[in-house]
Design a protein around this motif. Structure first.
Motif, PDB file in Angstrom:
ATOM      1  N   ASN A  33      84.933  45.826 107.782  1.00  0.00           N
ATOM      2  CA  ASN A  33      84.579  44.878 107.857  1.00  0.00           C
ATOM      3  C   ASN A  33      85.035  43.787 106.708  1.00  0.00           C
ATOM      4  O   ASN A  33      85.268  44.253 105.835  1.00  0.00           O
ATOM      5  N   LEU A  34      85.733  42.492 107.039  1.00  0.00           N
ATOM      6  CA  LEU A  34      86.351  41.821 106.135  1.00  0.00           C
ATOM      7  C   LEU A  34      85.673  40.436 106.085  1.00  0.00           C
ATOM      8  O   LEU A  34      84.924  39.936 106.831  1.00  0.00           O
ATOM      9  N   ALA A  35      85.994  39.957 104.718  1.00  0.00           N
ATOM     10  CA  ALA A  35      85.477  38.674 104.426  1.00  0.00           C
ATOM     11  C   ALA A  35      86.265  37.615 103.508  1.00  0.00           C
ATOM     12  O   ALA A  35      87.141  38.459 102.818  1.00  0.00           O
ATOM     13  N   TRP A  36      86.090  36.482 103.649  1.00  0.00           N
ATOM     14  CA  TRP A  36      86.792  35.588 102.641  1.00  0.00           C
ATOM     15  C   TRP A  36      85.560  34.909 101.770  1.00  0.00           C
ATOM     16  O   TRP A  36      84.574  34.576 102.344  1.00  0.00           O
ATOM     17  N   PHE A  37      85.515  35.172 100.516  1.00  0.00           N
ATOM     18  CA  PHE A  37      84.837  34.466  99.468  1.00  0.00           C
ATOM     19  C   PHE A  37      85.519  33.547  98.497  1.00  0.00           C
ATOM     20  O   PHE A  37      86.759  33.383  98.682  1.00  0.00           O
ATOM     21  N   ARG A  38      84.890  32.577  98.104  1.00  0.00           N
ATOM     22  CA  ARG A  38      85.543  31.562  97.173  1.00  0.00           C
ATOM     23  C   ARG A  38      84.752  31.426  95.701  1.00  0.00           C
ATOM     24  O   ARG A  38      83.394  31.547  96.032  1.00  0.00           O
ATOM     25  N   GLN A  39      85.365  30.986  94.915  1.00  0.00           N
ATOM     26  CA  GLN A  39      84.490  30.691  93.714  1.00  0.00           C
ATOM     27  C   GLN A  39      85.182  29.468  92.896  1.00  0.00           C
ATOM     28  O   GLN A  39      86.420  29.250  92.600  1.00  0.00           O
ATOM     29  N   ALA A  40      84.217  28.345  92.794  1.00  0.00           N
ATOM     30  CA  ALA A  40      84.823  27.160  92.298  1.00  0.00           C
ATOM     31  C   ALA A  40      84.274  27.319  90.778  1.00  0.00           C
ATOM     32  O   ALA A  40      83.444  27.997  90.157  1.00  0.00           O
ATOM     33  N   ALA A  41      84.943  26.451  90.104  1.00  0.00           N
ATOM     34  CA  ALA A  41      85.022  26.462  88.699  1.00  0.00           C
ATOM     35  C   ALA A  41      83.196  26.236  88.145  1.00  0.00           C
ATOM     36  O   ALA A  41      82.856  25.214  88.570  1.00  0.00           O
ATOM     37  N   GLY A  42      82.954  26.992  87.500  1.00  0.00           N
ATOM     38  CA  GLY A  42      81.480  26.844  86.909  1.00  0.00           C
ATOM     39  C   GLY A  42      80.862  27.377  87.764  1.00  0.00           C
ATOM     40  O   GLY A  42      79.288  27.077  87.692  1.00  0.00           O
ATOM     41  N   LYS A  43      80.897  27.886  88.994  1.00  0.00           N
ATOM     42  CA  LYS A  43      80.002  28.228  90.155  1.00  0.00           C
ATOM     43  C   LYS A  43      80.111  29.832  90.536  1.00  0.00           C
ATOM     44  O   LYS A  43      81.233  30.330  90.147  1.00  0.00           O
ATOM     45  N   GLU A  44      78.914  30.274  91.140  1.00  0.00           N
ATOM     46  CA  GLU A  44      79.085  31.754  91.550  1.00  0.00           C
ATOM     47  C   GLU A  44      79.875  31.647  92.707  1.00  0.00           C
ATOM     48  O   GLU A  44      80.331  30.875  93.509  1.00  0.00           O
ATOM     49  N   ARG A  45      80.225  33.009  93.055  1.00  0.00           N
ATOM     50  CA  ARG A  45      81.174  33.387  94.019  1.00  0.00           C
ATOM     51  C   ARG A  45      80.203  33.319  95.331  1.00  0.00           C
ATOM     52  O   ARG A  45      79.198  33.651  95.294  1.00  0.00           O
ATOM     53  N   TYR A  94      89.881  31.826  95.954  1.00  0.00           N
ATOM     54  CA  TYR A  94      89.659  32.465  97.326  1.00  0.00           C
ATOM     55  C   TYR A  94      90.142  33.753  97.519  1.00  0.00           C
ATOM     56  O   TYR A  94      91.320  34.171  96.966  1.00  0.00           O
ATOM     57  N   TYR A  95      89.137  34.724  97.655  1.00  0.00           N
ATOM     58  CA  TYR A  95      89.259  36.162  97.547  1.00  0.00           C
ATOM     59  C   TYR A  95      89.068  36.744  98.940  1.00  0.00           C
ATOM     60  O   TYR A  95      88.235  36.260  99.717  1.00  0.00           O
ATOM     61  N   CYS A  96      89.793  37.767  99.318  1.00  0.00           N
ATOM     62  CA  CYS A  96      89.459  38.217 100.501  1.00  0.00           C
ATOM     63  C   CYS A  96      88.688  39.711  99.963  1.00  0.00           C
ATOM     64  O   CYS A  96      89.037  40.366  98.888  1.00  0.00           O
ATOM     65  N   ASP A 111      77.037  39.518 101.590  1.00  0.00           N
ATOM     66  CA  ASP A 111      76.748  40.108 100.307  1.00  0.00           C
ATOM     67  C   ASP A 111      77.847  40.584  99.476  1.00  0.00           C
ATOM     68  O   ASP A 111      78.305  41.657  99.787  1.00  0.00           O
ATOM     69  N   PRO A 112      78.502  39.869  98.537  1.00  0.00           N
ATOM     70  CA  PRO A 112      79.797  40.465  97.725  1.00  0.00           C
ATOM     71  C   PRO A 112      79.525  41.804  97.472  1.00  0.00           C
ATOM     72  O   PRO A 112      80.324  42.478  97.312  1.00  0.00           O
ATOM     73  N   ASN A 113      78.049  42.051  96.935  1.00  0.00           N
ATOM     74  CA  ASN A 113      77.905  43.573  96.150  1.00  0.00           C
ATOM     75  C   ASN A 113      78.426  44.743  97.433  1.00  0.00           C
ATOM     76  O   ASN A 113      78.226  45.782  97.224  1.00  0.00           O
ATOM     77  N   GLU A 114      78.133  44.194  98.626  1.00  0.00           N
ATOM     78  CA  GLU A 114      78.441  45.242  99.705  1.00  0.00           C
ATOM     79  C   GLU A 114      80.039  45.693 100.029  1.00  0.00           C
ATOM     80  O   GLU A 114      80.409  46.548 100.848  1.00  0.00           O
ATOM     81  N   TYR A 115      80.982  44.773  99.347  1.00  0.00           N
ATOM     82  CA  TYR A 115      82.348  44.996  99.537  1.00  0.00           C
ATOM     83  C   TYR A 115      82.790  45.715  98.288  1.00  0.00           C
ATOM     84  O   TYR A 115      82.674  45.396  97.177  1.00  0.00           O
ATOM     85  N   ASP A 116      83.668  46.688  98.922  1.00  0.00           N
ATOM     86  CA  ASP A 116      84.322  47.748  97.858  1.00  0.00           C
ATOM     87  C   ASP A 116      85.384  47.502  97.268  1.00  0.00           C
ATOM     88  O   ASP A 116      85.932  47.805  96.135  1.00  0.00           O
ATOM     89  N   TYR A 117      86.300  46.538  97.983  1.00  0.00           N
ATOM     90  CA  TYR A 117      87.830  46.222  97.895  1.00  0.00           C
ATOM     91  C   TYR A 117      87.749  44.710  97.828  1.00  0.00           C
ATOM     92  O   TYR A 117      87.445  44.198  98.652  1.00  0.00           O
ATOM     93  N   TRP A 118      88.711  44.277  96.706  1.00  0.00           N
ATOM     94  CA  TRP A 118      88.986  42.932  96.450  1.00  0.00           C
ATOM     95  C   TRP A 118      90.463  42.562  96.260  1.00  0.00           C
ATOM     96  O   TRP A 118      90.875  43.399  95.457  1.00  0.00           O
ATOM     97  N   GLY A 119      90.651  41.537  96.744  1.00  0.00           N
ATOM     98  CA  GLY A 119      92.128  40.889  95.910  1.00  0.00           C
ATOM     99  C   GLY A 119      91.759  40.290  94.881  1.00  0.00           C
ATOM    100  O   GLY A 119      90.857  40.228  94.316  1.00  0.00           O
ATOM    101  N   GLN A 120      93.106  39.563  94.340  1.00  0.00           N
ATOM    102  CA  GLN A 120      93.186  39.051  93.073  1.00  0.00           C
ATOM    103  C   GLN A 120      92.730  37.568  93.084  1.00  0.00           C
ATOM    104  O   GLN A 120      92.420  36.868  92.376  1.00  0.00           O
ATOM    105  N   GLY A 121      92.724  37.063  94.464  1.00  0.00           N
ATOM    106  CA  GLY A 121      92.424  35.587  94.716  1.00  0.00           C
ATOM    107  C   GLY A 121      93.745  34.817  94.753  1.00  0.00           C
ATOM    108  O   GLY A 121      94.816  35.048  94.121  1.00  0.00           O
ATOM    109  N   THR A 122      93.512  33.646  95.370  1.00  0.00           N
ATOM    110  CA  THR A 122      94.672  32.810  95.518  1.00  0.00           C
ATOM    111  C   THR A 122      93.953  31.406  95.491  1.00  0.00           C
ATOM    112  O   THR A 122      92.794  31.195  95.896  1.00  0.00           O
ATOM    113  N   GLN A 123      94.310  30.443  94.598  1.00  0.00           N
ATOM    114  CA  GLN A 123      93.707  28.959  94.124  1.00  0.00           C
ATOM    115  C   GLN A 123      94.241  28.143  95.289  1.00  0.00           C
ATOM    116  O   GLN A 123      95.392  28.182  95.708  1.00  0.00           O
TER     117      GLN A 123
END
Length: 128
Positions: A33-45, A94-96, A111-123
């Protein structure tokens, strides 16, 4: 091991479009299963969108519903996030992420804790 690499981020004006890509290279994404997450400055993913292993179910947070589209291409070992009509509040890193599952009908977690693999992110930066 699955190594994820995102690309496609950048600066865009409000109302514009971007397409993010994430590839696992020669490693298959088929059982994930795949997902996109994002994290803004000063905020949680936060989760942005998810897609199931079979590609049949996708999920979007309310704030991007109707503007973003997630898709996957298992032949290319890639997942995409097409972003249209972007807004300044879409700015962030933005992270996959990938979650291995043997269950083809299991829903993709938000839930991000369910994901085992992450990229380095793209702004992604949305501003005029």
């Amino acid at each position: 091991q699955l190594q994820l690499v995102e690309s496609g981020g950048g600066w865009v004006q409000p109302g514009g479009s971007l397409k993010l890509s994430c590839t696992s290279g020669r490693s298959t994404m088929y059982n994930f299963n795949l997902a996109w997450f994002r994290q803004a400055a000063g905020k949680e993913r936060e989760v942005v969108s998810t897609i199931t292993r079979d590609g049949r179910k996708s999920y979007y947070i309310d704030s991007i519903e109707g503007r973003f589209t997630i898709s996957r291409d298992d032949l290319k070992n890639s997942v995409y996030l097409e972003m249209n009509n972007v807004k300044p509040e879409d700015t962030g890193l933005y992270y996959c992420a990938a979650d291995w599952t043997a269950n083809v009908v299991r829903s993709a977690s938000i839930d991000p804790n369910e994901y085992d693999y992450w990229g380095q992110g793209t702004q992604v930066t949305v501003s005029s």
